[in-house]
Design an enzyme around this catalytic site. Structure first.
Site, short mmCIF file in Angstrom:
data_model
loop_
_atom_site.label_atom_id
_atom_site.label_comp_id
_atom_site.label_asym_id
_atom_site.label_seq_id
_atom_site.Cartn_x
_atom_site.Cartn_y
_atom_site.Cartn_z
N LYS A 128 0.82 -1.22 0.00
CA LYS A 128 0.00 0.00 0.00
C LYS A 128 0.86 1.28 0.00
O LYS A 128 2.05 1.24 0.31
CB LYS A 128 -0.92 -0.02 1.23
CG LYS A 128 -1.96 -1.16 1.21
CD LYS A 128 -2.87 -1.07 2.43
CE LYS A 128 -3.94 -2.14 2.41
NZ LYS A 128 -4.86 -2.03 3.58
N TYR A 178 -12.36 -2.01 -3.14
CA TYR A 178 -12.83 -2.07 -1.75
C TYR A 178 -14.36 -1.89 -1.65
O TYR A 178 -14.86 -1.50 -0.60
CB TYR A 178 -12.10 -1.04 -0.90
CG TYR A 178 -10.74 -1.51 -0.41
CD1 TYR A 178 -10.62 -2.66 0.38
CD2 TYR A 178 -9.58 -0.83 -0.72
CE1 TYR A 178 -9.39 -3.10 0.83
CE2 TYR A 178 -8.34 -1.27 -0.26
CZ TYR A 178 -8.25 -2.40 0.52
OH TYR A 178 -7.03 -2.84 0.98
P1 RTP Z 1 -7.09 -5.92 3.52
O1 RTP Z 1 -8.46 -6.21 2.95
O2 RTP Z 1 -6.55 -4.57 3.12
O3 RTP Z 1 -6.12 -7.03 3.24
O4 RTP Z 1 -7.16 -5.88 5.12
P2 RTP Z 1 -7.98 -6.80 6.11
O5 RTP Z 1 -8.67 -7.90 5.37
O6 RTP Z 1 -7.05 -7.17 7.21
O7 RTP Z 1 -9.04 -5.78 6.69
P3 RTP Z 1 -10.49 -5.38 6.14
O8 RTP Z 1 -11.44 -5.54 7.27
O9 RTP Z 1 -10.78 -6.09 4.85
O10 RTP Z 1 -10.33 -3.82 5.87
C1 RTP Z 1 -9.76 -3.36 4.66
C2 RTP Z 1 -8.83 -2.22 4.95
O11 RTP Z 1 -9.57 -1.10 5.40
C3 RTP Z 1 -8.78 -0.34 6.31
N1 RTP Z 1 -9.47 -0.24 7.58
N2 RTP Z 1 -9.53 0.87 8.25
N3 RTP Z 1 -10.06 2.82 10.24
C4 RTP Z 1 -10.53 1.59 10.39
O12 RTP Z 1 -11.18 1.26 11.37
C5 RTP Z 1 -10.22 0.60 9.36
N4 RTP Z 1 -10.61 -0.66 9.38
C6 RTP Z 1 -10.12 -1.20 8.23
C7 RTP Z 1 -7.46 -1.05 6.46
O13 RTP Z 1 -6.54 -0.48 5.53
C8 RTP Z 1 -7.81 -2.47 6.07
O14 RTP Z 1 -6.67 -3.19 5.66
#
Ligand code: RTP
Ligand code: MG
Length: 139
Positions: free
Chosen positions: A10, A50
């Site tokens: 990223k 996303y």
């Molecule tokens: P990714 O999809 O990026 O691999 O990450 P992940 O599965 O671990 O997390 P996900 O729940 O799919 O969330 C996607 C991305 O959104 C951002 N995020 N920000 N500010 C917040 O509370 C928050 N929560 C999630 C993060 O960049 C996350 O990787």
């Protein structure tokens, strides 16, 4: 079983010149980088990627972070690549990530958490197809 997953290094990481350091962790875990390209995502691409989070409060910030700087999109191959890369990445929130994981080592915050990895084989296929043609993946 050998499978493929999709990864994004990223903007928070490319900005800090961490592409090589992150790739060292990926390769050190036994995952092979079989496709890789540096791209500047358009707003439309980031929104689509996303889309599942469109209703979440952090969606707007997430999209703007993803388009702020170039990213490196990757196809990773190896045994149980999807689950293995999720393990190598660590928890979404770096405060909860295990020692030695990419997010523990490099992430700045829950939002600027340095890497994306597919969460299922089905999504890996969909995500790889958004960014790579077969000719650009050399196993
Ligand atoms: P990714 O999809 O990026 O691999 O990450 P992940 O599965 O671990 O997390 P996900 O729940 O799919 O969330 C996607 C991305 O959104 C951002 N995020 N920000 N500010 C917040 O509370 C928050 N929560 C999630 C993060 O960049 C996350 O990787
Ligand atoms: Mg996710």
């Amino acid at each position: 079983m050998t499978e493929r997953t999709f990864s994004i290094i990223k903007p928070d990481a490319t900005r800090r010149n961490l592409t090589g350091a992150i790739n060292a962790v990926i390769e050190g875990a036994g995952l092979r980088i079989v496709g890789q390209r540096r791209v500047k995502l358009t707003e439309a691409q980031a929104k689509k990627f996303y889309e599942v989070h469109a209703e979440r409060p952090f969606y707007g910030e997430l999209v703007s972070q993803m388009i702020a700087e170039p990213v490196v999109v990757q196809v990773l191959e190896g045994d149980n690549a999807v689950a293995k890369y999720r393990e190598v990445m660590g928890a979404t929130n770096p405060n909860d990530a295990a020692e030695g994981t990419i997010r523990k080592l490099f992430a700045l915050s829950i939002g600027e958490n340095s890497v994306h990895g597919s969460d299922s084989q089905e999504n890996a296929k969909i995500e790889i197809e958004q960014f790579f043609t077969d000719a650009d993946i050399v196993g």
